[in-house]
Motif scaffolding. Structure first.
Motif, short mmCIF file in Angstrom:
data_model
loop_
_atom_site.label_atom_id
_atom_site.label_comp_id
_atom_site.label_asym_id
_atom_site.label_seq_id
_atom_site.Cartn_x
_atom_site.Cartn_y
_atom_site.Cartn_z
N MET A 11 -18.70 78.65 -22.56
CA MET A 11 -19.85 79.29 -21.96
C MET A 11 -20.23 80.51 -22.77
N GLU A 12 -21.46 80.51 -23.25
CA GLU A 12 -21.98 81.68 -23.93
C GLU A 12 -23.18 82.19 -23.16
N ILE A 13 -23.05 83.39 -22.63
CA ILE A 13 -24.12 84.00 -21.85
C ILE A 13 -25.01 84.79 -22.80
N THR A 14 -26.30 84.61 -22.66
CA THR A 14 -27.26 85.39 -23.42
C THR A 14 -28.02 86.30 -22.46
N PHE A 15 -28.47 87.43 -22.97
CA PHE A 15 -29.15 88.42 -22.16
C PHE A 15 -30.56 88.59 -22.68
N LYS A 16 -31.49 88.72 -21.73
CA LYS A 16 -32.90 88.87 -22.09
C LYS A 16 -33.52 90.02 -21.30
N ALA A 17 -34.36 90.78 -21.98
CA ALA A 17 -35.17 91.80 -21.31
C ALA A 17 -36.51 91.15 -21.03
N ASN A 18 -36.65 90.62 -19.82
CA ASN A 18 -37.85 89.86 -19.47
C ASN A 18 -38.09 89.98 -17.97
N LYS A 19 -39.25 90.50 -17.59
CA LYS A 19 -39.58 90.66 -16.18
C LYS A 19 -40.24 89.41 -15.58
N ASN A 20 -40.75 88.55 -16.43
CA ASN A 20 -41.48 87.37 -15.94
C ASN A 20 -40.52 86.18 -15.91
N ILE A 21 -39.86 86.01 -14.76
CA ILE A 21 -38.85 84.96 -14.61
C ILE A 21 -39.36 83.92 -13.63
N ASN A 22 -39.13 82.67 -13.95
CA ASN A 22 -39.56 81.53 -13.15
C ASN A 22 -39.14 81.69 -11.68
N GLN A 23 -40.06 81.41 -10.78
CA GLN A 23 -39.83 81.58 -9.34
C GLN A 23 -38.67 80.73 -8.83
N GLU A 24 -38.53 79.51 -9.31
CA GLU A 24 -37.43 78.64 -8.86
C GLU A 24 -36.08 79.21 -9.28
N GLN A 25 -36.01 79.77 -10.49
CA GLN A 25 -34.76 80.38 -10.98
C GLN A 25 -34.40 81.60 -10.11
N LEU A 26 -35.40 82.43 -9.82
CA LEU A 26 -35.17 83.61 -8.98
C LEU A 26 -34.71 83.19 -7.58
N LEU A 27 -35.37 82.21 -7.01
CA LEU A 27 -35.03 81.72 -5.67
C LEU A 27 -33.58 81.25 -5.62
N LYS A 28 -33.17 80.50 -6.62
CA LYS A 28 -31.80 79.99 -6.66
C LYS A 28 -30.79 81.13 -6.75
N LEU A 29 -31.05 82.10 -7.62
CA LEU A 29 -30.13 83.22 -7.81
C LEU A 29 -30.02 84.07 -6.54
N TYR A 30 -31.14 84.51 -6.00
CA TYR A 30 -31.12 85.40 -4.84
C TYR A 30 -30.58 84.69 -3.60
N ASN A 31 -30.92 83.41 -3.43
CA ASN A 31 -30.38 82.67 -2.28
C ASN A 31 -28.88 82.43 -2.42
N ASP A 32 -28.41 82.22 -3.65
CA ASP A 32 -26.99 81.96 -3.88
C ASP A 32 -26.13 83.14 -3.42
N VAL A 33 -26.64 84.35 -3.57
CA VAL A 33 -25.89 85.53 -3.13
C VAL A 33 -26.34 86.00 -1.74
N GLU A 34 -27.14 85.17 -1.10
CA GLU A 34 -27.58 85.36 0.28
C GLU A 34 -28.45 86.61 0.47
N TRP A 35 -29.28 86.90 -0.51
CA TRP A 35 -30.23 88.00 -0.39
C TRP A 35 -31.57 87.45 0.09
N TYR A 36 -31.56 86.89 1.27
CA TYR A 36 -32.72 86.19 1.83
C TYR A 36 -33.89 87.13 2.12
N ALA A 37 -33.64 88.39 2.35
CA ALA A 37 -34.74 89.32 2.61
C ALA A 37 -35.72 89.34 1.42
N TYR A 38 -35.19 89.10 0.22
CA TYR A 38 -36.04 89.02 -0.97
C TYR A 38 -36.77 87.68 -1.05
#
Length: 136
Positions: free
Chosen positions: A1-28
């Motif tokens: 596993m190689e993790i890459t880091f990006k400085a990018n504010k425009n992130i796909n909505q589906e990717q954001l939904l998966k990440l925030y829901n996975d950690v149960e931050w449903y208010a977002y």
């Protein structure tokens, strides 16, 4: 596993939904357009990727000169305890070393205090600092 880091504010909505829901931050995720707009209006966002999968994110708000506030730092559950959050924090804090006040507010949870203390944050319930917050 190689993790890459990006400085990018425009992130796909589906990717954001998966990440925030996975950690149960449903208010977002109850208002995804608002979450995407919040990222766009943040001072800075650094994201962590395993190829094409968003696995983590840190975002800060503030003026970038006298204060930065760590608003969000989260990593997919399956990727936690691999140092990704610490790398995100280190990159962001390195970028803002010149800023005097670096602040965050979080809920008390297992390992939360340890994580922030190992990343050089001090709890306001120790020493001479005091913190106040108003919600709602």
């Amino acid at each position: 596993m190689e993790i890459t880091f990006k400085a990018n504010k425009n992130i796909n909505q589906e990717q954001l939904l998966k990440l925030y829901n996975d950690v149960e931050w449903y208010a977002y995720t109850n208002d995804m357009p608002q979450l995407q707009q919040a990222l766009l209006q943040s001072l800075d966002v650094i994201s962590a990727w395993d190829q094409e999968v968003l696995v983590g994110l840190i975002r800060v708000v503030g003026d970038g000169l006298t204060i930065v506030y760590v608003q969000d730092i989260l990593v997919l559950n399956a990727y936690q305890n691999r140092g990704i959050a610490s790398q995100l924090m280190e990159q962001m804090m390195t970028k803002y070393t010149h800023v005097r006040q670096k602040v965050l507010l979080t809920e008390e949870a297992p390992d939360v205090r340890h994580f922030y203390e190992k990343n050089d944050f001090e709890s306001c319930d120790k020493g001479s600092l005091v913190a106040f917050a108003k919600f709602g």
